[in-house]
Each structure stands twice: as structure tokens, then as C-alpha cells.
Design an enzyme around this catalytic site. Structure first.
Site, PDB file in Angstrom:
ATOM      1  CG  HIS A 276      -0.510   0.036   2.523  1.00 18.92           C
ATOM      2  ND1 HIS A 276      -0.257   1.211   3.197  1.00 18.92           N
ATOM      3  CD2 HIS A 276      -0.230  -0.961   3.410  1.00 18.92           C
ATOM      4  CE1 HIS A 276       0.149   0.935   4.430  1.00 18.92           C
ATOM      5  NE2 HIS A 276       0.179  -0.362   4.582  1.00 18.92           N
ATOM      6  CG  ASP A 288       2.173   0.413   8.240  1.00 22.31           C
ATOM      7  OD1 ASP A 288       1.867  -0.167   7.187  1.00 22.31           O
ATOM      8  OD2 ASP A 288       1.370   0.632   9.168  1.00 22.31           O
ATOM      9  CD  GLU A 320      -3.196  -1.461   5.013  1.00 23.84           C
ATOM     10  OE1 GLU A 320      -3.090  -2.523   5.642  1.00 23.84           O
ATOM     11  OE2 GLU A 320      -2.885  -0.339   5.502  1.00 23.84           O
ATOM     12  CD  GLU A 321      -1.978   2.244   7.468  1.00 18.58           C
ATOM     13  OE1 GLU A 321      -2.760   1.754   8.325  1.00 18.58           O
ATOM     14  OE2 GLU A 321      -0.772   1.957   7.431  1.00 18.58           O
ATOM     15  CG  ASP A 349       1.228  -3.831   5.184  1.00 19.14           C
ATOM     16  OD1 ASP A 349       2.017  -2.919   5.492  1.00 19.14           O
ATOM     17  OD2 ASP A 349       0.010  -3.778   5.412  1.00 19.14           O
ATOM     18  CG  HIS A 443      -0.468   2.840  12.625  1.00 20.26           C
ATOM     19  ND1 HIS A 443      -1.747   2.330  12.735  1.00 20.26           N
ATOM     20  CD2 HIS A 443       0.007   2.362  11.440  1.00 20.26           C
ATOM     21  CE1 HIS A 443      -2.025   1.598  11.658  1.00 20.26           C
ATOM     22  NE2 HIS A 443      -0.965   1.593  10.873  1.00 20.26           N
TER      23      HIS A 443
END
Length: 504
Positions: A276, A288, A320-321, A349, A443
Site C-alpha cells: 500500500h 508501514d 489501506e490504512e 506490508d 502508526h
């Protein structure tokens, strides 16, 4: 990468993205030149993978993430941001400059993005330390604090009968049995001015409300331990005054998948892989999933040196997130005939977590489309052949393979870990620090260039190259597709995850 990519990225920011994509030009890579190339082999392609190239790409991607600073006050590549527009342009431009080896396309689709600017929850006289605003929550009324008594909702809050009149109250609801978005909607319909969903398992809770509804209300999550005191007070008949405040936006945008397919190779038998292109709002997302999307970009760049027997299709998913939006859309619009051309899908990923473990999705044929287990075994045999350890992880719907296996396409992938805690046993097997997350910056703002483990990244990029080369050369011995029926039974309930955030 060349500084010109940042200049190209800046071009897209003032106008509609589609009109700014570079024109695809035919270069000197003629069909004659293609047929003169060496047939793909795993060893040869792996030998072209060098960590210096990956690191250079990571530095470029971080510079692109900085384009998001004006709007978000920090680097980010969340969909809708300048950082994500620049990312899409960088990927597209890089592939376009490789000549006519690939058919290159962009696929735009509608998406929903949210951003929480400020939030605060007070229960009684305390601020619960675990309180966070849920993803895709709307703001409180007029983006101002709201005040009212806390009201405990019956059962799991999955049925309208669980809610009494909650006019001007703040609903306290247990996690469980149905999506968080359903709970928020039902509380809103019952008149609540805000909702607080508490974990019915140990620990903090984070998640998403999912597809926006006009009935959603400002919604927080808190841990089981933070909720316990207030649950007891309410059950004992005590009144608990509360206040909630969320300043947030939820808006509809368009975003874009990038697809590149080799012009050579059997188009009826495609090996497909994806990562992604977006990050979360909170940071630049260099692990990520910069690590996965840049791995694909490097493998695609090196693949042009070879002939392939089967077509290879690379995909860079957007959204994606926000809940696997790009991959869901892509699979949803495939005709049955096009679906059957995809022999398998490989998801890449987070390949470079700093406190890594070599993780392989435990995709078995008994629970997933036939061929998933053969892919799983290809990964484990690679690690074993190099004297490396690996561990199986749940095939639980947290990444972009989800739509593929639900539509009959065999799938699998590898990862190096996110917010999970490395055990002492894993420390002995993989090194690193027991008790820490595999990616302590998961994140977060610190998911920058310094957050990638170069050893793991290079090794896993070679594994990606091995997976591409194996199936681009031959599908001999690999199960044939027989239909598109959904056969997947995930390791955890389908409704628990759809993307990285909990839904239930």
C-alpha cells in the site's frame, strides 16, 4: 532517487491528479530486445537487490512525506494529502521511465478519510489515560465540548432494544458482537451526544467506525481497567457526569491505485503482488508500508532485465490504512474472467520492522483458496534454505490480501511485525528486544527512515524477488484456479479486522 521526482510530485498538487500523471512513452525496449533477454531466474534477480537502493528510495519517500507538513504539521502520506499525491506520482513516474516493459495504469476510486485534530474525554473528575478518539469519528456538536450524565448500555449494544432514551447523555458501551460503527449509530439514534466504547478484553482499545453514517456520533474508546470504576458506579445507581470533545473531519475524496503489468508473459496466468502506498495520518510511514511499496518498486525496476513466461502484475494500493479501500475496490470490479487470470496474490506490508521477526502468514488450503498453502511453503522454504528462523502469524484480514482470498484467489505474504510484543522466545530466535513492539514506531511520527532494519529489509526484498521469479518462470506444480467462489475462512472472525484497525 533523482531529485526530479520531488519536482514531479509538486506538479500534482495544484490540479486534478489524473491530468498530471506522466505520459507513458515507448523507449528502445522493443520486443526484439525483450526476447534477447535472459529468462527470469530467482538467483539472478536476487543478485540485483541491494540495500543501498532501498535506502535511497526511503530517503526520497521521506522527502515526499514532508509535503504533508503544511496541512498536518508533520510528515505524512495519508490519502488526500500532498504527501500521498507525491507518493503516487513517484511510483508512477519511476515505472514509466522504465520504458515499454510494463503496461501502466491508474485506477481512481472514491474513499473516505478522517482526521482528528483534538479530543478530550472526562469521566467524573478523571481523564482516562487510555481514551482515544476512534478513527472516522465525527466531531462533537459544533466541534465544541458536550456535557451530560454517563449512561451504561445493556448487553453489547448491538440492538436498538439495548438502548433506552439517551437524550443528552454519553453512552458507555461494551466492545463485542458487532462493529463499533453499529454501536455509535444506535447510540446516536437513541439521542446520545457522544459514545464511549470500552474493551471487554484486557488492555487499551483502538479501532474505526468504518463506513460513515449520518447516525454516527463522536466516539471514544477506553481500556477495560479505565472503564471498570464507572461501570461499577453506574450499576450501583450512582450518577457519573461526563464531558466529551472531538474536533475532527470526515470527508469523501478520490484516490488512486497504480497497476503495472509486464507486456510479456502469459496474460492468462498472472502472478500478482501488492503493497500500500499510503500511511496513517500520524506519520510518514516509511516502514508501514514504505518498506513494502518500495520493495515492489525496486523489484519491478530490476525485473525489466529479464524475459518472463507468465505475466507479473504489481499493485500499489491506496487507502489501506482507512480499511483496505484500494484493494477492495480493485477486486470488486474484476470480471469473473479477469479474476481467474490471477493465479495468486502476494501481500507485502511492513518488511523492515526494527525489532523484527520473520513472519509468514499461516495461509492453509483447508481454510483458504487452494494454492495459498503452496505460497506459504515457498516463503518458509526460502528462510529455511538460508538457515533462518521464521514464525507463522494469523491470516486475519489485516492487510490487502483480504479481498483476494474472499474472491477465490489464493493469497499469502510475509511481514516483520507491527504493534505486537516480541516474546523472550522470539528474542532468542530473532534477536532484538523482548517486551517491545516489533515496530515501536508503528502508526507514529517516528516511522521515518531511521525506523527500518536494513538487514531484514534487504533479505525480505530478496524473498519478494524469489517469489516473483519463481512464478514468473513457471506455475508447474502449482494448483490451477477452478473458480472464483469465496472459500476463505480467516483465523479470526471476518468482522474483527478489515485492515489494520479493529472494527469489532
Amino acid at each position: 532517487m533523482a531529485p526530479s521526482y520531488l519536482s514531479i510530485a509538486l506538479i500534482v498538487l495544484g490540479e486534478a491528479f489524473a491530468s498530471q500523471l506522466p505520459l507513458f512513452e515507448t523507449s528502445s525496449l522493443s520486443q526484439t530486445h525483450l526476447t534477447a533477454k535472459e529468462l527470469i531466474s530467482s538467483k539472478s534477480l536476487q543478485d540485483r537487490i541491494h540495500v543501498d537502493n532501498l535506502l535511497e528510495r526511503a530517503n526520497t519517500l521521506y522527502s515526499i512525506a514532508q509535503l504533508g507538513e503544511d496541512e498536518y504539521n508533520h510528515p505524512t502520506r495519508v490519502i488526500g494529502s500532498k504527501g500521498h499525491l507525491g507518493t503516487i506520482d513517484y511510483i508512477y513516474s519511476t515505472i514509466a521511465q522504465l520504458g515499454d516493459y510494463y503496461t501502466l495504469s491508474n485506477q481512481s476510486f472514491p474513499a473516505v478519510v478522517g482526521n482528528v485534530f483534538e479530543s478530550r474525554l472526562v469521566l467524573g473528575s478523571e481523564v482516562p489515560q487510555s481514551a482515544i478518539a476512534m478513527s472516522l469519528t465525527p466531531p462533537t456538536k459544533k466541534k465544541q465540548p458536550v456535557f451530560g450524565p454517563l449512561a451504561l448500555v445493556s448487553n453489547f449494544g448491538c440492538d436498538a432494544s439495548d438502548y433506552l432514551d439517551l437524550t443528552s447523555k454519553i453512552a458507555l458501551i461494551s466492545r463485542g458482537d458487532c462493529p463499533f460503527g453499529t454501536k455509535s449509530s444506535l447510540a446516536g439514534r437513541a439521542g446520545a451526544i457522544a459514545a464511549v466504547i470500552y474493551n471487554n478484553e484486557k488492555g487499551a482499545l483502538g479501532g474505526t467506525l468504518g463506513t460513515p453514517s449520518p447516525d454516527h456520533i463522536a466516539t471514544f474508546s477506553i481500556s477495560d481497567s479505565d472503564a471498570a470504576l464507572y461501570i461499577k458506579k453506574l450499576k450501583d445507581g450512582e450518577e457519573v457526569q461526563a464531558s466529551a470533545y472531538i474536533d475532527a473531519i470526515v470527508e469523501s475524496i478520490e484516490t488512486t491505485n497504480i497497476i503495472a503489468q509486464t507486456k510479456e508473459g502469459d496474460p492468462e496466468n498472472c502472478v500478482m503482488l501488492g503493497g500500500h502506498s499510503d500511511s496513517v495520518t500520524e506519520g510518514p510511514g516509511i516502514n508501514d508500508d514504505g518498506s513494502g511499496s518500495l520493495t515492489l518498486l525496486e523489484v519491478a525496476t530490476q525485473l525489466v532485465n529479464y524475459r518472463v513466461n507468465n505475466c507479473v502484475r504489481f499493485a500499489w494500493w491506496a487507502g489501506e490504512e482507512e480499511g483496505l479501500l484500494g484493494s477492495d475496490y480493485y477486486v470488486s470490479v474484476l470480471s469473473p474472467e479477469e479474476n481467474l487470470k490471477i493465479r495468486l496474490f502476494m501481500d507485502y506490508d511492513m518488511l523492515a520492522s526494527p525489532n523484527f521477526a520473520y513472519q509468514v502468514y499461516n495461509a492453509t488450503n483447508s481454510l483458504n483458496p487452494v494454492g495459498s498453502e503452496e505460497l506459504r511453503d515457498l516463503y518458509t522454504e526460502f528462510y529455511t534454505s538460508k538457515g533462518l528462523n521464521f514464525t507463522y502469524i494469523p491470516f486475519d484480514g489485516r492487510s490487502d490480501y483480504d479481498a483476494f482470498i474472499k474472491h477465490g484467489i489464493p493469497g499469502g505474504g510475509i511481514a516483520t511485525g507491527a504493534e505486537g510484543v516480541k516474546t523472550e522466545k522470539e528474542r532468542q530466535v530473532f534477536g532484538g528486544v523482548a517486551g517491545d513492539w516489533y515496530d515501536p514506531c508503528y502508526h507514529q511520527l517516528c516511522d521515518d527512515v531511521g525506523n527500518v532494519n536494513l538487514t531484514a529489509w534487504e533479505l525480505n526484498t530478496k524473498l519478494v524477488a524469489h517469489s516473483v521469479a519463481t512464478y514468473a518462470r513457471s506455475f508447474d506444480g502449482y494448483p490451477k484456479r477452478t473458480g472464483i467462489e469465496a472459500t476463505a475462512v480467516l483465523d479470526v472472525p471476518l468482522s474483527k479486522y478489515h485492515g489494520p484497525k479493529l472494527q469489532v
